[in-house]
Design a protein around this motif. Structure first.
Motif, mmCIF file in Angstrom:
data_model
loop_
_atom_site.group_PDB
_atom_site.id
_atom_site.type_symbol
_atom_site.label_atom_id
_atom_site.label_comp_id
_atom_site.label_asym_id
_atom_site.label_seq_id
_atom_site.Cartn_x
_atom_site.Cartn_y
_atom_site.Cartn_z
ATOM 1 N N TYR A 9 0.777 -1.710 -0.391
ATOM 2 C CA TYR A 9 -0.574 -0.226 -0.608
ATOM 3 C C TYR A 9 1.156 1.210 -0.272
ATOM 4 O O TYR A 9 0.491 2.238 -0.654
ATOM 5 N N SER A 10 2.182 0.795 0.158
ATOM 6 C CA SER A 10 3.074 1.904 0.210
ATOM 7 C C SER A 10 3.285 3.063 -0.558
ATOM 8 O O SER A 10 3.151 4.174 -1.420
ATOM 9 N N ASP A 11 2.889 2.234 -1.596
ATOM 10 C CA ASP A 11 3.284 2.718 -3.041
ATOM 11 C C ASP A 11 2.243 3.480 -3.909
ATOM 12 O O ASP A 11 1.912 4.533 -4.264
ATOM 13 N N TYR A 12 0.681 3.594 -2.944
ATOM 14 C CA TYR A 12 -0.172 4.297 -3.222
ATOM 15 C C TYR A 12 0.279 5.617 -2.976
ATOM 16 O O TYR A 12 0.083 6.273 -3.897
ATOM 17 N N ALA A 13 0.849 5.925 -1.887
ATOM 18 C CA ALA A 13 1.267 7.256 -1.788
ATOM 19 C C ALA A 13 2.478 7.719 -3.139
ATOM 20 O O ALA A 13 2.141 9.230 -3.335
ATOM 21 N N VAL A 14 3.377 7.167 -3.379
ATOM 22 C CA VAL A 14 3.948 7.280 -4.062
ATOM 23 C C VAL A 14 3.054 7.602 -5.197
ATOM 24 O O VAL A 14 3.783 8.933 -6.393
ATOM 25 N N ARG A 15 2.334 6.863 -5.954
ATOM 26 C CA ARG A 15 1.511 6.737 -7.799
ATOM 27 C C ARG A 15 1.215 8.061 -7.593
ATOM 28 O O ARG A 15 1.330 9.352 -8.527
ATOM 29 N N LEU A 16 0.619 8.705 -6.112
ATOM 30 C CA LEU A 16 -0.289 9.998 -6.112
ATOM 31 C C LEU A 16 0.597 10.904 -6.407
ATOM 32 O O LEU A 16 0.351 11.660 -6.761
ATOM 33 N N VAL A 17 1.532 10.895 -5.488
ATOM 34 C CA VAL A 17 2.738 11.896 -5.120
ATOM 35 C C VAL A 17 2.998 12.868 -6.979
ATOM 36 O O VAL A 17 3.302 13.763 -7.245
ATOM 37 N N ASN A 18 4.100 11.537 -7.481
ATOM 38 C CA ASN A 18 4.220 11.828 -8.657
ATOM 39 C C ASN A 18 3.505 12.082 -10.023
ATOM 40 O O ASN A 18 4.054 11.558 -10.923
ATOM 41 N N THR A 19 2.030 11.823 -9.532
ATOM 42 C CA THR A 19 1.163 12.695 -11.221
ATOM 43 C C THR A 19 1.209 13.742 -10.741
ATOM 44 O O THR A 19 1.316 14.892 -11.742
ATOM 45 N N GLU A 20 2.025 14.841 -10.084
ATOM 46 C CA GLU A 20 2.555 16.842 -10.458
ATOM 47 C C GLU A 20 4.191 16.604 -9.763
ATOM 48 O O GLU A 20 4.912 15.886 -9.243
ATOM 49 N N GLU A 21 4.522 17.101 -11.216
ATOM 50 C CA GLU A 21 5.641 17.190 -11.361
ATOM 51 C C GLU A 21 5.456 19.303 -10.863
ATOM 52 O O GLU A 21 5.891 19.943 -11.968
ATOM 53 N N PRO A 22 5.773 19.917 -9.729
ATOM 54 C CA PRO A 22 5.937 21.340 -9.176
ATOM 55 C C PRO A 22 7.221 21.885 -10.201
ATOM 56 O O PRO A 22 7.130 22.938 -11.092
ATOM 57 N N ALA A 23 7.608 21.652 -10.360
ATOM 58 C CA ALA A 23 9.206 22.147 -11.594
ATOM 59 C C ALA A 23 9.297 22.279 -12.378
ATOM 60 O O ALA A 23 9.642 23.691 -13.293
ATOM 61 N N ARG A 24 8.597 21.405 -13.313
ATOM 62 C CA ARG A 24 8.328 21.631 -14.388
ATOM 63 C C ARG A 24 6.546 22.151 -15.060
ATOM 64 O O ARG A 24 5.923 22.190 -15.655
#
Length: 209
Positions: A6-21
């Motif tokens: 389930y920890s991968d759920y957090a990673v997948r959600l966070v990585n839907t955004e690339e703030p610097a780009r």
């Protein structure tokens, strides 16, 4: 299903955004359903309103990774505890697999999928999974990619706690950039040494004619 998954759920959600780009791929209900995967019941309840709610949870999860990456363990834990309190999980024992010839179930912990809405369901799973990873492996196992401008979240599962990048692609890009930087520095130093040597050479005396 193992809680570590389930920890991968957090990673997948966070990585839907690339703030610097200035990129954000979390724009539609279909994007939300893809985050859940094909089998989750809560994904079927996703609506347009969940897009905004998911983004809010995403920002809070990224804050956990940022605190951990910055070495502030207490803040990372406090932020994660806040999510756990707001989005409690519903654990249950599941045994849909078999482990022997007699067909005895392979009992394991599972997070029940019956929240009030899609966001609550995903947030509960992501927060619980991240909490399990943090308490099992340590806060320093939560990181943000060092290959600028990426900054994607990742979970360090290496044996020597050496992970610094979210993917092989970013690691390669960072290594190439570091190599080129070293070459430029070497070239600059070589040029400076050559100029210094030329300056230090005595001038030949002039001859009157």
């Amino acid at each position: 299903m193992e809680l570590a998954y389930y920890s991968d759920y957090a990673v997948r959600l966070v990585n839907t955004e690339e703030p610097a780009r200035n990129k954000d791929s979390l724009t539609t209900v279909d994007c939300i359903r893809e985050l859940f995967g094909p089998s989750a019941q809560a994904a079927r309840r996703a609506t347009d309103a969940d897009v905004t709610r998911f983004r809010s949870v995403r920002a809070r999860l990224r804050a956990v990774f940022e605190a951990a990456d910055g070495g502030d363990e207490t803040l990372a834990v406090d932020l994660l505890n806040s999510l756990l309190l707001e989005f409690p999980v519903n654990p249950q024992i599941s045994g849909h697999d078999t482990r022997d010839e007699d067909g005895k179930p392979d009992w394991h912990m599972h997070l029940a999928d019956h929240p009030s809405n899609a966001t609550a369901g995903f947030a509960a799973i992501a927060a619980m999974g991240l909490a399990f990873h943090l308490t099992t492996h340590g806060v320093d196992r939560l990181g943000l990619c060092e290959a600028a401008p990426c900054r994607n979240a990742y979970l360090d599962t290496s044996t020597n706690r050496s992970r610094r990048y979210c993917s092989d692609r970013c690691a390669t890009r960072a290594n190439v950039a570091a190599y080129r930087a070293r070459k430029r520095l070497e070239a600059d130093r070589s040029g400076e040494t050559r100029r210094t040597a030329e300056t230090a050479q005595p001038s030949s005396p002039s001859t009157d004619r």
